[in-house]
Design a protein around this motif. Structure first.
Motif, PDB file in Angstrom:
ATOM      1  N   TRP A   1       7.380  -5.615  -4.246  1.00 55.78           N
ATOM      2  CA  TRP A   1       6.058  -4.995  -4.193  1.00 55.78           C
ATOM      3  C   TRP A   1       5.798  -4.295  -2.867  1.00 55.78           C
ATOM      4  O   TRP A   1       5.037  -3.321  -2.797  1.00 55.78           O
TER       5      TRP A   1
ATOM      6  N   TYR B   1       4.717  -0.354  -3.150  1.00 55.48           N
ATOM      7  CA  TYR B   1       3.493   0.157  -2.544  1.00 55.48           C
ATOM      8  C   TYR B   1       3.757   1.062  -1.350  1.00 55.48           C
ATOM      9  O   TYR B   1       3.013   2.024  -1.123  1.00 55.48           O
TER      10      TYR B   1
ATOM     11  N   TYR C   1       2.249   4.637  -1.756  1.00 55.57           N
ATOM     12  CA  TYR C   1       1.172   5.030  -0.851  1.00 55.57           C
ATOM     13  C   TYR C   1       1.565   6.215   0.028  1.00 55.57           C
ATOM     14  O   TYR C   1       0.738   7.100   0.298  1.00 55.57           O
TER      15      TYR C   1
ATOM     16  N   SER D   1      -6.114   2.692  -5.735  1.00 54.96           N
ATOM     17  CA  SER D   1      -5.284   1.864  -4.855  1.00 54.96           C
ATOM     18  C   SER D   1      -5.994   0.568  -4.490  1.00 54.96           C
ATOM     19  O   SER D   1      -5.361  -0.489  -4.376  1.00 54.96           O
TER      20      SER D   1
ATOM     21  N   THR E   1      -4.179  -2.937  -5.343  1.00 55.98           N
ATOM     22  CA  THR E   1      -3.831  -3.851  -4.259  1.00 55.98           C
ATOM     23  C   THR E   1      -4.634  -5.145  -4.349  1.00 55.98           C
ATOM     24  O   THR E   1      -4.135  -6.223  -4.007  1.00 55.98           O
TER      25      THR E   1
ATOM     26  N   VAL F   1      -2.940  -9.767   2.266  1.00 55.80           N
ATOM     27  CA  VAL F   1      -2.945  -8.528   1.478  1.00 55.80           C
ATOM     28  C   VAL F   1      -4.377  -8.131   1.132  1.00 55.80           C
ATOM     29  O   VAL F   1      -4.758  -6.950   1.215  1.00 55.80           O
TER      30      VAL F   1
ATOM     31  N   ASN G   1      -6.365  -4.773   2.245  1.00 52.83           N
ATOM     32  CA  ASN G   1      -7.021  -3.936   1.248  1.00 52.83           C
ATOM     33  C   ASN G   1      -8.485  -3.694   1.622  1.00 52.83           C
ATOM     34  O   ASN G   1      -9.027  -2.601   1.408  1.00 52.83           O
TER      35      ASN G   1
ATOM     36  N   TRP H   1      -3.317   0.668   3.849  1.00 51.55           N
ATOM     37  CA  TRP H   1      -2.243   0.660   2.851  1.00 51.55           C
ATOM     38  C   TRP H   1      -0.950   0.099   3.437  1.00 51.55           C
ATOM     39  O   TRP H   1      -0.311  -0.771   2.851  1.00 51.55           O
TER      40      TRP H   1
ATOM     41  N   ALA I   1      -0.958  -3.657   4.220  1.00 46.34           N
ATOM     42  CA  ALA I   1      -0.664  -4.491   3.052  1.00 46.34           C
ATOM     43  C   ALA I   1       0.834  -4.545   2.788  1.00 46.34           C
ATOM     44  O   ALA I   1       1.390  -5.604   2.469  1.00 46.34           O
ATOM     45  N   CYS I   2       1.497  -3.400   2.939  1.00 47.41           N
ATOM     46  CA  CYS I   2       2.956  -3.355   2.746  1.00 47.41           C
ATOM     47  C   CYS I   2       3.663  -4.192   3.808  1.00 47.41           C
ATOM     48  O   CYS I   2       4.640  -4.895   3.506  1.00 47.41           O
TER      49      CYS I   2
END
Length: 209
Positions: free
Chosen positions: A39, A43, A47, A135, A139, A165, A169, A185, A188-189
């Motif tokens: 994931w 993402y 993104y 998004s 997320t 996460v 977000n 974004w 979160a990654c």
């Protein structure tokens, strides 16, 4: 003369119990390093493509970016479903059902997000607003699923990374549709990639909590 029985080794017994618990948890829970890496990649690529299309720092059209993100999400959901089903494949009863249902939760959740995005498209929103909302929803789902997985499989690290996460977000939601939305974004990654490293280390050392 009677032979004395060896003293009971408490530390060895506790170690055996801990090892057994670790083996059982690895058998019943989906593979966390693969889930995080999967994931994080989905993402990060999605993104970056969307941001490039919206703010034109790379030759990527918005339809192409949306198609890429959708394809990556479908592939990620499929892999997550397989991992969840395989998690309880060798076990019976509640443990088997738990892994299977958790995997199916990923698939049904992502399909639901897909329908939400389609509904947003019908509202004729500005592209930046559409991507921002879509998004945020996607997320949010990933963060909730990771926190739920941590609760279901009693994995505190997985739960806390899911919370991280969700926090990342929230940054994206508060930033809005400006170019700085990429910060949330990518945060979160980064959480997902960090989780992959942490879980891989835990798998090697057997240090399960």
């Amino acid at each position: 003369m009677t032979q004395r029985e060896p003293a009971f080794d408490t530390s060895a017994a506790l170690s055996a119990i801990s090892d057994s618990e670790a083996i059982t948890r690895r058998s019943t829970a989906p593979n966390p390093p693969i889930l995080y890496l999967l994931w994080g990649t989905v993402y990060a690529l999605g993104y970056l493509a969307l941001h490039a299309a919206l703010f034109r720092w790379a030759p990527v059209s918005l339809p192409l970016a949306l198609t890429l993100f959708a394809g990556l999400t479908v592939a990620g959901a499929a892999v997550s479903t397989v991992l969840g089903i395989r998690a309880g494949k060798e076990l019976r009863g509640a443990s088997s059902r738990r892994g299977m249902l958790y995997g199916l939760a990923w698939a049904t959740g992502m399909v639901s997000v897909g329908f939400i995005v389609v509904a947003l498209l019908r509202l004729n929103l500005e592209p930046a607003t559409l991507v921002w909302l879509a998004s945020a929803v996607a997320t949010l789902l990933v963060g909730v699923l990771f926190t739920a997985g941590g609760a279901v499989f009693l994995d505190l690290a997985m739960f806390l990374q899911g919370v991280a996460v969700l926090a990342a977000n929230l940054i994206s939601v508060l930033v809005g549709t400006s170019p700085l939305v990429l910060i949330g974004w990518l945060a979160a990654c980064a959480v997902l990639f960090a989780g992959a490293g942490i879980e891989a280390h835990r798998s090697v050392t057997g240090a399960r909590r």
